[in-house]
Write a protein that holds these residues in place. Structure first.
Motif, PDB file in Angstrom:
ATOM      1  N   GLY A 283       0.794  -1.223   0.000  1.00  0.00           N
ATOM      2  CA  GLY A 283       0.000   0.000   0.000  1.00  0.00           C
ATOM      3  C   GLY A 283       0.822   1.267   0.000  1.00  0.00           C
ATOM      4  N   THR A 284       2.144   1.152   0.191  1.00  0.00           N
ATOM      5  CA  THR A 284       3.027   2.319   0.152  1.00  0.00           C
ATOM      6  C   THR A 284       3.755   2.362  -1.185  1.00  0.00           C
ATOM      7  OG1 THR A 284       4.841   1.076   1.172  1.00  0.00           O
ATOM      8  CG2 THR A 284       3.346   2.259   2.641  1.00  0.00           C
ATOM      9  N   VAL A 285       4.300   3.527  -1.508  1.00  0.00           N
ATOM     10  CA  VAL A 285       5.035   3.698  -2.761  1.00  0.00           C
ATOM     11  C   VAL A 285       6.448   3.153  -2.592  1.00  0.00           C
ATOM     12  CG1 VAL A 285       5.899   5.388  -4.436  1.00  0.00           C
ATOM     13  CG2 VAL A 285       3.653   5.709  -3.372  1.00  0.00           C
ATOM     14  N   TRP A 286       6.909   2.462  -3.619  1.00  0.00           N
ATOM     15  CA  TRP A 286       8.261   1.888  -3.610  1.00  0.00           C
ATOM     16  C   TRP A 286       9.281   2.937  -3.181  1.00  0.00           C
ATOM     17  CZ3 TRP A 286      11.034  -2.585  -4.432  1.00  0.00           C
ATOM     18  CH2 TRP A 286      12.384  -2.434  -4.745  1.00  0.00           C
ATOM     19  N   ASP A 287      10.075   2.603  -2.166  1.00  0.00           N
ATOM     20  CA  ASP A 287      11.080   3.517  -1.627  1.00  0.00           C
ATOM     21  C   ASP A 287      12.416   2.778  -1.582  1.00  0.00           C
ATOM     22  OD1 ASP A 287      12.763   5.118  -0.133  1.00  0.00           O
ATOM     23  OD2 ASP A 287      11.234   5.692   1.323  1.00  0.00           O
ATOM     24  N   PRO A 288      13.361   3.118  -2.460  1.00  0.00           N
ATOM     25  CA  PRO A 288      14.632   2.374  -2.495  1.00  0.00           C
ATOM     26  C   PRO A 288      15.419   2.482  -1.194  1.00  0.00           C
ATOM     27  CG  PRO A 288      14.754   4.354  -3.859  1.00  0.00           C
ATOM     28  CD  PRO A 288      13.317   4.186  -3.473  1.00  0.00           C
ATOM     29  N   HIS A 289      15.255   3.588  -0.456  1.00  0.00           N
ATOM     30  CA  HIS A 289      15.986   3.736   0.804  1.00  0.00           C
ATOM     31  C   HIS A 289      15.476   2.744   1.849  1.00  0.00           C
ATOM     32  CE1 HIS A 289      17.994   7.282  -0.731  1.00  0.00           C
ATOM     33  NE2 HIS A 289      16.825   7.791  -1.075  1.00  0.00           N
ATOM     34  N   ARG A 290      14.155   2.549   1.899  1.00  0.00           N
ATOM     35  CA  ARG A 290      13.608   1.575   2.845  1.00  0.00           C
ATOM     36  C   ARG A 290      13.933   0.144   2.426  1.00  0.00           C
ATOM     37  NH1 ARG A 290      10.151   3.047   6.792  1.00  0.00           N
ATOM     38  NH2 ARG A 290       9.626   5.258   6.922  1.00  0.00           N
ATOM     39  N   VAL A 291      14.049  -0.079   1.140  1.00  0.00           N
ATOM     40  CA  VAL A 291      14.450  -1.403   0.662  1.00  0.00           C
ATOM     41  C   VAL A 291      15.877  -1.706   1.110  1.00  0.00           C
ATOM     42  CG1 VAL A 291      14.997  -2.732  -1.409  1.00  0.00           C
ATOM     43  CG2 VAL A 291      12.850  -1.456  -1.277  1.00  0.00           C
ATOM     44  N   MET A 292      16.779  -0.724   0.964  1.00  0.00           N
ATOM     45  CA  MET A 292      18.158  -0.933   1.399  1.00  0.00           C
ATOM     46  C   MET A 292      18.232  -1.136   2.909  1.00  0.00           C
ATOM     47  SD  MET A 292      20.313   1.764  -0.941  1.00  0.00           S
ATOM     48  CE  MET A 292      21.825   1.305  -0.094  1.00  0.00           C
ATOM     49  N   GLU A 293      17.397  -0.401   3.653  1.00  0.00           N
ATOM     50  CA  GLU A 293      17.401  -0.574   5.105  1.00  0.00           C
ATOM     51  C   GLU A 293      16.892  -1.960   5.492  1.00  0.00           C
ATOM     52  OE1 GLU A 293      15.876   1.608   9.196  1.00  0.00           O
ATOM     53  OE2 GLU A 293      15.249   2.389   7.246  1.00  0.00           O
ATOM     54  N   THR A 294      15.932  -2.475   4.734  1.00  0.00           N
ATOM     55  CA  THR A 294      15.460  -3.843   4.974  1.00  0.00           C
ATOM     56  C   THR A 294      16.603  -4.833   4.820  1.00  0.00           C
ATOM     57  OG1 THR A 294      13.214  -3.318   4.238  1.00  0.00           O
ATOM     58  CG2 THR A 294      13.889  -5.633   4.160  1.00  0.00           C
ATOM     59  N   GLU A 295      17.387  -4.684   3.764  1.00  0.00           N
ATOM     60  CA  GLU A 295      18.530  -5.579   3.572  1.00  0.00           C
ATOM     61  C   GLU A 295      19.517  -5.457   4.732  1.00  0.00           C
ATOM     62  OE1 GLU A 295      20.327  -4.883  -0.207  1.00  0.00           O
ATOM     63  OE2 GLU A 295      18.820  -6.033  -1.304  1.00  0.00           O
ATOM     64  N   ARG A 296      19.784  -4.223   5.178  1.00  0.00           N
ATOM     65  CA  ARG A 296      20.718  -4.046   6.296  1.00  0.00           C
ATOM     66  C   ARG A 296      20.193  -4.718   7.555  1.00  0.00           C
ATOM     67  NH1 ARG A 296      20.846   1.251   4.310  1.00  0.00           N
ATOM     68  NH2 ARG A 296      19.608   2.034   6.054  1.00  0.00           N
ATOM     69  N   ASN A 297      18.889  -4.552   7.830  1.00  0.00           N
ATOM     70  CA  ASN A 297      18.303  -5.183   9.014  1.00  0.00           C
ATOM     71  C   ASN A 297      18.483  -6.692   8.978  1.00  0.00           C
ATOM     72  OD1 ASN A 297      17.448  -2.649   9.809  1.00  0.00           O
ATOM     73  ND2 ASN A 297      15.328  -2.952   9.153  1.00  0.00           N
ATOM     74  N   LEU A 298      18.241  -7.278   7.825  1.00  0.00           N
ATOM     75  CA  LEU A 298      18.334  -8.735   7.709  1.00  0.00           C
ATOM     76  C   LEU A 298      19.779  -9.211   7.776  1.00  0.00           C
ATOM     77  CD1 LEU A 298      15.633  -9.180   4.935  1.00  0.00           C
ATOM     78  CD2 LEU A 298      15.491 -10.073   7.268  1.00  0.00           C
ATOM     79  N   ARG A 299      20.696  -8.480   7.164  1.00  0.00           N
ATOM     80  CA  ARG A 299      22.099  -8.906   7.185  1.00  0.00           C
ATOM     81  C   ARG A 299      22.698  -8.813   8.583  1.00  0.00           C
ATOM     82  NH1 ARG A 299      22.529  -7.115   1.606  1.00  0.00           N
ATOM     83  NH2 ARG A 299      22.752  -4.937   2.204  1.00  0.00           N
ATOM     84  N   ARG A 300      22.108  -7.985   9.445  1.00  0.00           N
ATOM     85  CA  ARG A 300      22.607  -7.896  10.818  1.00  0.00           C
ATOM     86  C   ARG A 300      22.238  -9.126  11.646  1.00  0.00           C
ATOM     87  NH1 ARG A 300      21.662  -2.010  10.700  1.00  0.00           N
ATOM     88  NH2 ARG A 300      19.497  -2.361  11.307  1.00  0.00           N
ATOM     89  N   LEU A 301      21.283  -9.909  11.180  1.00  0.00           N
ATOM     90  CA  LEU A 301      20.875 -11.104  11.917  1.00  0.00           C
ATOM     91  C   LEU A 301      21.917 -12.196  11.723  1.00  0.00           C
ATOM     92  CD1 LEU A 301      17.062 -11.173  11.084  1.00  0.00           C
ATOM     93  CD2 LEU A 301      18.229 -10.093  13.009  1.00  0.00           C
ATOM     94  N   PHE A 302      22.392 -12.753  12.824  1.00  0.00           N
ATOM     95  CA  PHE A 302      23.515 -13.687  12.768  1.00  0.00           C
ATOM     96  C   PHE A 302      23.183 -14.938  11.973  1.00  0.00           C
ATOM     97  CE2 PHE A 302      26.026 -17.193  14.484  1.00  0.00           C
ATOM     98  CZ  PHE A 302      27.304 -16.687  14.305  1.00  0.00           C
TER      99      PHE A 302
END
Length: 568
Positions: A87-106
């Motif tokens: 329901g939100t507009v594609w935001d490349p910055h939030r997409v990159m933050e999603t990747e960072r959040n996931l990569r921080r998980l051990f």
């Protein structure tokens, strides 16, 4: 000779297939069917798609039967880290933050988020995950020749039943002690931001088997885990009760001591009693320009007692080598500011795996006021701060960090003055590899804790004996040529040529120069860090032997003072 060897390494056969993460994206697309969306800008997000590959994939060099013993990360665990919702507009910055959040998980080795075509003219987010083996006998070690200085073995489930919880039993073996303990961490209690963690260990003497102490920690709170939350808090405490022996190589450090009876030696052995607790509240402002302001209250009791029976020798140890014993209650204010400008890079420290770097400036600093009470008479003000600037252009990554701190005491000389600085540069690729340079300095004055730096072996000056040099100050330089790695069935092997120079000293710098060759092994199914194996020798020194070999996890520039990131 070095140039010829580097050119030969660059000419070794390298896999010409798509890189590891791109192959995983292709696999993820095959699971759901939609094609990649080349122009997601301005389109509404219709849905979140999740593909989690088994820890042993088709290209991995291990039998797929092992997947029976691994619970894949649940879709819900992945979705709760996604910063872009339907329901939100594609935001490349939030997409990159999603990747960072996931990569921080051990428990996650690879995390990629890509846009795919939606069913109603919009766009869908495809999240592709590669698990790491979660039920594992993980290890951390320091090996110098035949001397195993440190070994931690931990039977841990880092992704219990696919929910991201950590359960572990562990043992830590040092030259003088072994510890047996347990750990539990729930970083997203009931899929909220609530964090709960605890650990505890019993410490035994390796020679006698007698119990020598305990250590542990407990933490609970709602920390700030991404760029969105405005408030966060953490309450934590820890204790460390043990006997500490400082080793140089395989033996306890014997300190020269002279009195009216003549010259003798005193072993650096003392009892430690440390207790600490803190409650911290944080307010976070902004999104593109972040400012985090924290207020905390806490206290500690730190007592250090020499084990020698001679009163004069004990007083001498206290004055010159032992940390300061004190009871402290304090309040603290701290601030941290930086632009949320991140870049995803590869072939920096972890070869084919993506790495996240915050570019531009970062400033942090604070003040701690210790107020006297009947049971905690210490009275002082501590100030500390750090600044970092990270610059990326033409595929060259440069980071410069400077940190400083001091303790101001009423009517007394300023104490605990410390200044440290680090420069790290990753050159653009040439001959298939990169030149990595690190320069580090760490200076102290009127240090009440009598902190001694031991340099040698795996601590940054490879090719020397373990803890060969000691002093309160340090200068260190590391230069590595890291050849492009060779892929073997989704694992990577790289070769490194290195040159180190450094000194640990009190007043006068005496530089030691070393050089050598090393290997780096990346096993993404098991760890994001590389396994580092180095063999070096002192330039102009004795002929090298097996004792000049050292091995550990992580790159050499991972060994750095915590003070650079936490100056207070």
């Amino acid at each position: 000779m070095t140039l010829l060897l580097a050119a030969a390494l660059a000419a070794l056969p390298i896999s010409q297939d798509a890189n590891y993460e791109d192959r995983l994206v292709v696999w993820g697309l095959s699971q759901h069917g939609p094609a990649l969306e080349s122009e997601p800008q301005g389109k509404l997000v219709e849905e979140i798609l999740v593909s989690v590959e088994d820890v042993i994939g088709p290209d991995d060099p291990y039998p797929s039967l092992l997947n029976v013993f691994h619970a894949r990360t649940r879709d819900q665990v992945v979705r709760r880290e996604v910063m872009q919702q339907p329901g939100t507009v594609w935001d490349p910055h939030r997409v990159m933050e999603t990747e960072r959040n996931l990569r921080r998980l051990f428990f996650i080795a690879v995390a990629r988020v890509v846009p795919v075509k939606g069913t109603n003219g919009g766009v869908a987010l495809l999240v592709v995950i590669k698990d790491k083996w979660s039920l594992r006998l993980s290890n951390s070690f320091t090996l110098i020749g035949p001397l195993l200085q440190y070994l931690q073995l931990q039977l841990i489930e880092v992704n219990f039943n696919g929910w991201g919880q950590q359960l572990a039993v562990n043992t830590t073996i040092r030259l003088d002690t072994f510890a047996i303990g347990q750990l539990f961490i729930e970083r997203r209690l009931f899929s909220t931001r609530w964090y709960v963690g605890e650990s505890a260990s019993l410490i035994f003497n390796r020679l006698t088997g007698a119990l020598e102490g305990t250590q542990g920690s407990v933490s609970i709170g709602e920390p700030i885990i991404n760029l969105d939350p405005q408030w966060g808090f953490v309450v934590d405490g820890n204790w460390n009760v043990r006997r500490r022996r400082t080793f140089r190589g395989a033996t306890v450090w014997q300190l020269p001591y002279v009195d009216e009876r003549g010259e003798t030696t005193v072993p650096l052995i003392y009892d430690v009693r440390e207790y600490e607790g803190k409650a911290e509240l944080t307010r976070s402002f902004g999104r593109e320009l972040k400012l985090d302001v924290s207020a905390a209250a806490g206290g500690w009791s730190r007592q250090y007692t020499p084990t020698v029976t001679d009163v004069a020798q004990g007083a001498w140890l206290n004055a010159n080598y032992l940390p300061r014993s004190e009871n402290v209650t304090y309040v603290q204010a701290y601030a941290r500011a930086f632009p949320a400008n991140y870049r995803v890079l590869k072939n920096i420290d972890t070869y084919e795996l993506s790495e996240d770097f915050q570019l531009g400036w970062l400033l942090q600093g604070g003040v701690r006021y210790a107020f006297p009470l009947p049971f905690a008479p210490s009275h002082f003000i501590e100030v500390g701060g750090a600044a970092r600037y990270r610059f990326y252009r033409w595929d060259n990554l440069l980071s410069v960090t400077v940190a400083g701190a001091m303790r101001i005491r009423p009517g007394q000389e300023i104490a605990n003055r410390r200044l440290a600085a680090e420069l790290v540069n990753y050159s653009p690729p040439f001959w298939g590899g990169r030149l990595v340079t690190r320069l580090l300095v760490d200076f102290k004055a009127n240090d009440l804790d009598n902190r001694q730096l031991l340099l040698g072996g795996s601590s940054g000056l490879r090719g020397t004996y373990a803890e060969q040099f000691q002093g309160r100050n340090m200068v260190l330089g590391n230069v590595e040529y890291r050849a492009k790695p060779i892929e073997f069935f989704s694992s990577w092997l790289g070769i490194v040529l290195f040159y180190d120079v450094g000194s640990a000293f009190d007043a006068r710098v005496q530089l030691t120069h070393t050089t050598g060759i090393g290997f780096r092994i990346l096993l993404p199914q098991l760890n994001r860090e590389v396994l580092r194996i180095d063999f070096g020798f002192v330039i102009g020194g004795p002929q090298p032997g097996f004792d000049r070999l050292n091995a550990s996890w992580g790159q050499i520039n991972d060994i750095r003072p915590e003070f650079l990131d936490a100056p207070l």
